[in-house]
Design an enzyme around this catalytic site. Structure first.
Site, short mmCIF file in Angstrom:
data_model
loop_
_atom_site.label_atom_id
_atom_site.label_comp_id
_atom_site.label_asym_id
_atom_site.label_seq_id
_atom_site.Cartn_x
_atom_site.Cartn_y
_atom_site.Cartn_z
CB SER A 29 42.60 47.59 41.04
OG SER A 29 42.11 48.81 40.60
CG HIS A 60 37.94 49.75 43.16
ND1 HIS A 60 38.89 50.32 43.97
CD2 HIS A 60 38.57 49.43 42.01
CE1 HIS A 60 40.04 50.35 43.34
NE2 HIS A 60 39.88 49.81 42.14
CG HIS A 82 40.34 55.10 40.33
ND1 HIS A 82 39.37 54.22 40.74
CD2 HIS A 82 41.53 54.49 40.55
CE1 HIS A 82 39.94 53.12 41.18
NE2 HIS A 82 41.26 53.25 41.08
CE1 TYR A 84 38.85 54.53 36.45
CE2 TYR A 84 41.17 54.78 36.99
CZ TYR A 84 40.01 54.06 37.05
OH TYR A 84 39.98 52.86 37.70
CD GLU A 85 35.83 55.63 39.94
OE1 GLU A 85 34.72 55.23 40.32
OE2 GLU A 85 36.83 55.64 40.69
CB ALA A 112 46.56 47.33 40.67
CG MET A 210 45.56 54.53 35.80
SD MET A 210 44.22 53.75 34.87
CE MET A 210 45.14 52.90 33.57
CB SER A 211 44.93 55.26 42.27
OG SER A 211 45.85 54.25 42.63
CG ASN A 234 50.13 45.62 34.19
OD1 ASN A 234 49.45 45.97 35.16
ND2 ASN A 234 50.69 46.49 33.37
CG HIS A 246 40.10 46.49 34.92
ND1 HIS A 246 40.84 47.13 35.89
CD2 HIS A 246 38.91 46.20 35.52
CE1 HIS A 246 40.14 47.21 37.01
NE2 HIS A 246 38.96 46.65 36.81
#
Ligand code: HPA
Length: 271
Positions: A29, A60, A82, A84-85, A112, A210-211, A234, A246
């Site tokens: 990301s 992306h 990802h 989550y997609e 990220a 998340m990846s 973050n 995001h």
């Protein structure tokens, strides 16, 4: 399905002609900037490859770029897929299997991630030494194709030790702060609750994301060496008042990308 991996590999190979990349780079990301550094680029849109999942997330781009970095031929994924997609873990595994089939031997995975430690400030980088898979998924579930790897693969040295040593050496020579720690994958897309963040810390995680884990596990299974780098974008929820979004992730990734580009470029030159 493995058939899909063969088909994806064949479609990529047919466009490579004389090019023979052995190093693949996945840009996370907001970290797509490295792609601008690729010389003599050949661009292949994900959408032009039948069976290749398309990334749907802002930050992306969704294309493969084949070209030269630091004198070496690389295949770069500008934008990742990802879980989550809504993609199946096997869709991510198929990309890595296809990479194996076209001759990729080393994978540099960037992402990220949120920092779980006050001392690991947003904007800095973390070398991934190991991971915890809390995503609830495993990319290796399903029939096992022994041609790629064993049914019960070892996950002892997923992040290749020699690559970690080299990355630290390169970071030092470039004056780049490179923390080292354990990456914890959660499925997303929601960021964690404060209680989940406390739980991750207790479990031994140093950064949350998340990846990365599906790609890395598949690569380790089929004998591809892995370097993993997190851009800490973050503080995780509740750490130093962290309340991630995001936008914050993308903005800080852009700031961290100068160091990331320099680290990855020099790593490729030396590996
Ligand atoms: N948590 C999970 N994934 C992330 C974060 C986070 O704080 N930041 C970037 N990706």
């Amino acid at each position: 399905m493995t058939d899909t991996a063969y088909s994806i590999a064949q479609q990529i190979s047919s466009q490579l002609s004389e090019r023979t990349p052995h190093i693949a780079v996945i840009l996370g990301s907001g970290l797509g900037g490295l792609a601008e550094e690729i010389e003599n680029p050949l661009i292949i849109e994900y959408s032009s490859i039948k069976g290749f999942p398309i990334s749907t997330v802002s930050g992306h781009r969704g294309r493969l770029i084949v070209g030269t970095i630091s004198g070496k031929e690389v295949l770069c994924m500008q934008g990742r897929i990802h879980l989550y997609e809504g993609y199946a873990p096997s869709a991510i595994a198929n990309i890595i299997k296809a990479f194996k089939l076209i001759g990729i031997e080393s994978l540099i995975v960037t992402n990220a991630a949120g920092s779980l430690h006050k001392e690991m400030k947003p904007g800095s980088l973390m070398l991934i030494e190991d991971h915890i898979n809390l995503s609830g998924f495993n990319p290796l579930i399903g029939p096992n194709d022994e041609q790629f790897g064993p049914r019960f693969p070892s996950m002892t040295n997923v992040y290749t030790p020699a690559y970690r040593i080299l990355a630290q050496k390169v970071a030092k020579s470039q004056n780049i702060t490179l923390h080292q720690g354990v990456y914890c994958m959660l499925s997303g897309p929601a960021f964690e609750t404060p209680a989940e963040v406390r739980a991750c810390r207790i479990l031994g995680a140093d950064a949350n994301g998340m990846s990365t884990v599906p790609e890395t596990m598949t690569a380790a299974w089929c004998g591809i060496k892995v370097l993993g780098i997190s851009a800490l974008t973050n503080y995780c929820t509740g750490i130093e008042g962290g309340n991630p979004s995001h936008n914050e992730t993308l903005e800080t990734a852009a700031k961290a990308s100068k160091d990331l580009i320099s680290l990855v470029k020099n790593f490729i030159g030396e590996v």
